[in-house]
Write a protein that holds these residues in place. Structure first.
Motif, PDB file in Angstrom:
ATOM      1  N   LEU A  15       0.780  -1.125  -0.147  1.00 58.14           N
ATOM      2  CA  LEU A  15      -0.030   0.034  -0.013  1.00 58.14           C
ATOM      3  C   LEU A  15       0.894   1.318  -0.260  1.00 58.14           C
ATOM      4  O   LEU A  15       1.499   1.619   1.027  1.00 58.14           O
ATOM      5  CB  LEU A  15      -0.942   0.048   1.114  1.00 58.14           C
ATOM      6  N   PRO A  16       1.084   1.881  -1.250  1.00 58.87           N
ATOM      7  CA  PRO A  16       1.772   3.206  -1.155  1.00 58.87           C
ATOM      8  C   PRO A  16       1.357   4.136  -0.279  1.00 58.87           C
ATOM      9  O   PRO A  16       0.246   4.369  -0.497  1.00 58.87           O
ATOM     10  CB  PRO A  16       1.963   3.260  -2.769  1.00 58.87           C
ATOM     11  N   LEU A  17       2.143   4.877   0.426  1.00 60.51           N
ATOM     12  CA  LEU A  17       1.634   5.907   1.234  1.00 60.51           C
ATOM     13  C   LEU A  17       1.210   7.035   0.243  1.00 60.51           C
ATOM     14  O   LEU A  17       0.259   7.584   0.577  1.00 60.51           O
ATOM     15  CB  LEU A  17       2.942   6.323   1.997  1.00 60.51           C
ATOM     16  N   LEU A  18       1.918   7.168  -0.777  1.00 59.38           N
ATOM     17  CA  LEU A  18       1.595   8.491  -1.860  1.00 59.38           C
ATOM     18  C   LEU A  18       0.376   7.873  -2.541  1.00 59.38           C
ATOM     19  O   LEU A  18      -0.045   8.716  -3.261  1.00 59.38           O
ATOM     20  CB  LEU A  18       2.727   8.523  -2.594  1.00 59.38           C
ATOM     21  N   ASP A  19      -0.285   6.785  -2.659  1.00 63.47           N
ATOM     22  CA  ASP A  19      -1.366   6.396  -3.282  1.00 63.47           C
ATOM     23  C   ASP A  19      -2.564   6.351  -2.442  1.00 63.47           C
ATOM     24  O   ASP A  19      -3.717   5.908  -2.635  1.00 63.47           O
ATOM     25  CB  ASP A  19      -1.077   4.995  -4.005  1.00 63.47           C
ATOM     26  N   SER A  20      -2.477   7.147  -1.171  1.00 65.93           N
ATOM     27  CA  SER A  20      -3.294   7.181  -0.380  1.00 65.93           C
ATOM     28  C   SER A  20      -3.490   8.762   0.140  1.00 65.93           C
ATOM     29  O   SER A  20      -2.765   9.337  -0.341  1.00 65.93           O
ATOM     30  CB  SER A  20      -3.185   6.492   0.971  1.00 65.93           C
ATOM     31  N   PRO A  21      -4.698   9.257   0.613  1.00 65.44           N
ATOM     32  CA  PRO A  21      -4.622  10.332   1.285  1.00 65.44           C
ATOM     33  C   PRO A  21      -3.549  11.094   2.120  1.00 65.44           C
ATOM     34  O   PRO A  21      -3.570  12.067   2.597  1.00 65.44           O
ATOM     35  CB  PRO A  21      -6.079  10.530   1.740  1.00 65.44           C
ATOM     36  N   TRP A  22      -2.748   9.899   2.655  1.00 69.62           N
ATOM     37  CA  TRP A  22      -1.803  10.427   3.917  1.00 69.62           C
ATOM     38  C   TRP A  22      -0.518  10.727   3.095  1.00 69.62           C
ATOM     39  O   TRP A  22      -0.031  10.114   2.049  1.00 69.62           O
ATOM     40  CB  TRP A  22      -1.619   9.134   4.549  1.00 69.62           C
ATOM     41  N   SER A  23      -0.004  11.651   3.771  1.00 66.98           N
ATOM     42  CA  SER A  23       1.404  12.007   3.366  1.00 66.98           C
ATOM     43  C   SER A  23       2.180  12.593   4.700  1.00 66.98           C
ATOM     44  O   SER A  23       1.595  12.928   5.561  1.00 66.98           O
ATOM     45  CB  SER A  23       1.521  13.066   2.231  1.00 66.98           C
ATOM     46  N   VAL A  24       3.505  12.759   4.483  1.00 70.91           N
ATOM     47  CA  VAL A  24       4.273  13.210   5.505  1.00 70.91           C
ATOM     48  C   VAL A  24       5.489  14.018   4.858  1.00 70.91           C
ATOM     49  O   VAL A  24       5.808  13.548   3.583  1.00 70.91           O
ATOM     50  CB  VAL A  24       5.127  11.827   6.325  1.00 70.91           C
ATOM     51  N   ARG A  25       5.885  14.925   5.590  1.00 73.85           N
ATOM     52  CA  ARG A  25       7.040  15.768   4.925  1.00 73.85           C
ATOM     53  C   ARG A  25       7.999  15.702   6.163  1.00 73.85           C
ATOM     54  O   ARG A  25       7.550  15.911   7.320  1.00 73.85           O
ATOM     55  CB  ARG A  25       6.746  17.045   4.542  1.00 73.85           C
ATOM     56  N   PHE A  26       9.322  15.820   5.946  1.00 72.91           N
ATOM     57  CA  PHE A  26      10.559  16.504   6.961  1.00 72.91           C
ATOM     58  C   PHE A  26      10.842  17.643   6.653  1.00 72.91           C
ATOM     59  O   PHE A  26      10.734  18.434   5.478  1.00 72.91           O
ATOM     60  CB  PHE A  26      11.697  15.451   6.650  1.00 72.91           C
ATOM     61  N   ALA A  27      10.886  18.351   7.797  1.00 67.52           N
ATOM     62  CA  ALA A  27      11.281  19.744   7.779  1.00 67.52           C
ATOM     63  C   ALA A  27      12.426  19.776   8.800  1.00 67.52           C
ATOM     64  O   ALA A  27      12.657  18.974   9.786  1.00 67.52           O
ATOM     65  CB  ALA A  27      10.187  20.583   8.276  1.00 67.52           C
ATOM     66  N   GLN A  28      13.061  20.934   8.810  1.00 69.04           N
ATOM     67  CA  GLN A  28      13.827  21.281   9.721  1.00 69.04           C
ATOM     68  C   GLN A  28      13.581  22.342  10.802  1.00 69.04           C
ATOM     69  O   GLN A  28      13.214  23.581  10.274  1.00 69.04           O
ATOM     70  CB  GLN A  28      15.226  21.768   9.164  1.00 69.04           C
ATOM     71  N   SER A  29      13.564  22.357  11.931  1.00 68.04           N
ATOM     72  CA  SER A  29      13.093  23.202  13.044  1.00 68.04           C
ATOM     73  C   SER A  29      14.102  24.402  13.305  1.00 68.04           C
ATOM     74  O   SER A  29      15.158  24.285  12.677  1.00 68.04           O
ATOM     75  CB  SER A  29      12.785  22.584  14.421  1.00 68.04           C
ATOM     76  N   THR A  30      13.543  25.357  13.931  1.00 69.18           N
ATOM     77  CA  THR A  30      14.619  26.339  14.056  1.00 69.18           C
ATOM     78  C   THR A  30      15.933  26.304  14.768  1.00 69.18           C
ATOM     79  O   THR A  30      16.717  26.784  14.505  1.00 69.18           O
ATOM     80  CB  THR A  30      13.951  27.824  14.570  1.00 69.18           C
ATOM     81  N   ARG A  31      15.614  25.220  15.410  1.00 67.83           N
ATOM     82  CA  ARG A  31      17.082  24.730  16.244  1.00 67.83           C
ATOM     83  C   ARG A  31      17.713  23.590  15.823  1.00 67.83           C
ATOM     84  O   ARG A  31      18.695  23.017  16.106  1.00 67.83           O
ATOM     85  CB  ARG A  31      16.602  24.408  17.684  1.00 67.83           C
ATOM     86  N   GLY A  32      17.329  23.229  14.258  1.00 65.75           N
ATOM     87  CA  GLY A  32      17.974  22.382  13.692  1.00 65.75           C
ATOM     88  C   GLY A  32      17.558  21.008  13.701  1.00 65.75           C
ATOM     89  O   GLY A  32      18.258  19.864  13.050  1.00 65.75           O
ATOM     90  N   ARG A  33      16.504  20.703  14.335  1.00 68.87           N
ATOM     91  CA  ARG A  33      15.961  19.359  14.581  1.00 68.87           C
ATOM     92  C   ARG A  33      15.383  18.762  13.374  1.00 68.87           C
ATOM     93  O   ARG A  33      14.267  19.735  13.138  1.00 68.87           O
ATOM     94  CB  ARG A  33      15.511  19.181  16.175  1.00 68.87           C
ATOM     95  N   VAL A  34      15.202  17.514  13.367  1.00 64.33           N
ATOM     96  CA  VAL A  34      14.134  17.247  12.021  1.00 64.33           C
ATOM     97  C   VAL A  34      12.787  17.250  12.691  1.00 64.33           C
ATOM     98  O   VAL A  34      12.547  16.981  13.859  1.00 64.33           O
ATOM     99  CB  VAL A  34      14.783  15.795  11.824  1.00 64.33           C
ATOM    100  N   ALA A  35      11.801  17.510  11.818  1.00 59.96           N
ATOM    101  CA  ALA A  35      10.383  17.478  12.380  1.00 59.96           C
ATOM    102  C   ALA A  35       9.600  16.876  11.248  1.00 59.96           C
ATOM    103  O   ALA A  35      10.011  16.675  10.044  1.00 59.96           O
ATOM    104  CB  ALA A  35       9.962  18.897  12.149  1.00 59.96           C
ATOM    105  N   LEU A  36       8.592  16.031  11.828  1.00 61.71           N
ATOM    106  CA  LEU A  36       8.047  15.080  11.170  1.00 61.71           C
ATOM    107  C   LEU A  36       6.360  15.774  10.703  1.00 61.71           C
ATOM    108  O   LEU A  36       5.970  16.148  11.771  1.00 61.71           O
ATOM    109  CB  LEU A  36       7.821  13.851  11.479  1.00 61.71           C
TER     110      LEU A  36
END
Length: 140
Positions: A15-36
């Protein structure tokens, strides 16, 4: 500081995640930590920031039906041992459905499955278990 985003393109047991309504993205917080960032059809549902100490192993769970194809998504922080928890989706009067939790960058995990379930349980290797009600995908 500029946030950098990337879309996670994973395949969860066919079940591909992108073939569903669900998606996730990674970002970088202002303190340099990874965010989901967790989305349902473009609507931001939750943001998790990598923690030096573990926070909620089971952070959230949502369900949705898309063109007659219901699915559920659960997410959280990896436990201190770094191994994704065992995830089980359940619904009254139906058999439990074990789902594979996949570890991601930043110390997070994601599990997705087809079906309409109303509870999710995440159990760490140490036996610690957390349970949540699976909410409707558009609810806040």
């Amino acid at each position: 500081m500029t946030m950098q985003h990337s879309t996670l393109d994973l395949d969860f047991d066919g079940l591909p995640l992108l073939d569903s309504p669900w998606s996730v993205r990674f970002a970088q917080s202002t303190r340099g930590r990874v965010a989901l960032e967790v989305y349902n059809a473009g609507l931001l549902l939750d943001v998790l920031v990598a923690q030096p100490l573990t926070a909620d192993v089971l952070r959230g769970a949502r369900r949705t039906g898309r063109i007659g194809r219901p699915s559920v998504l659960a997410w959280g922080h990896l436990p201190p041992d770094g191994a994704p928890p065992e995830v089980t989706f359940t619904q009254r009067h139906r058999a439990a459905l074990p789902a594979t939790a996949v570890a991601t960058a930043g110390g997070f995990w994601i599990a997705v499955a087809e079906g309409c379930y109303d509870r999710v349980t995440a159990t760490g290797q140490d036996g610690t278990s957390e349970r949540l009600r699976v909410r409707a995908g558009w609810s806040r």
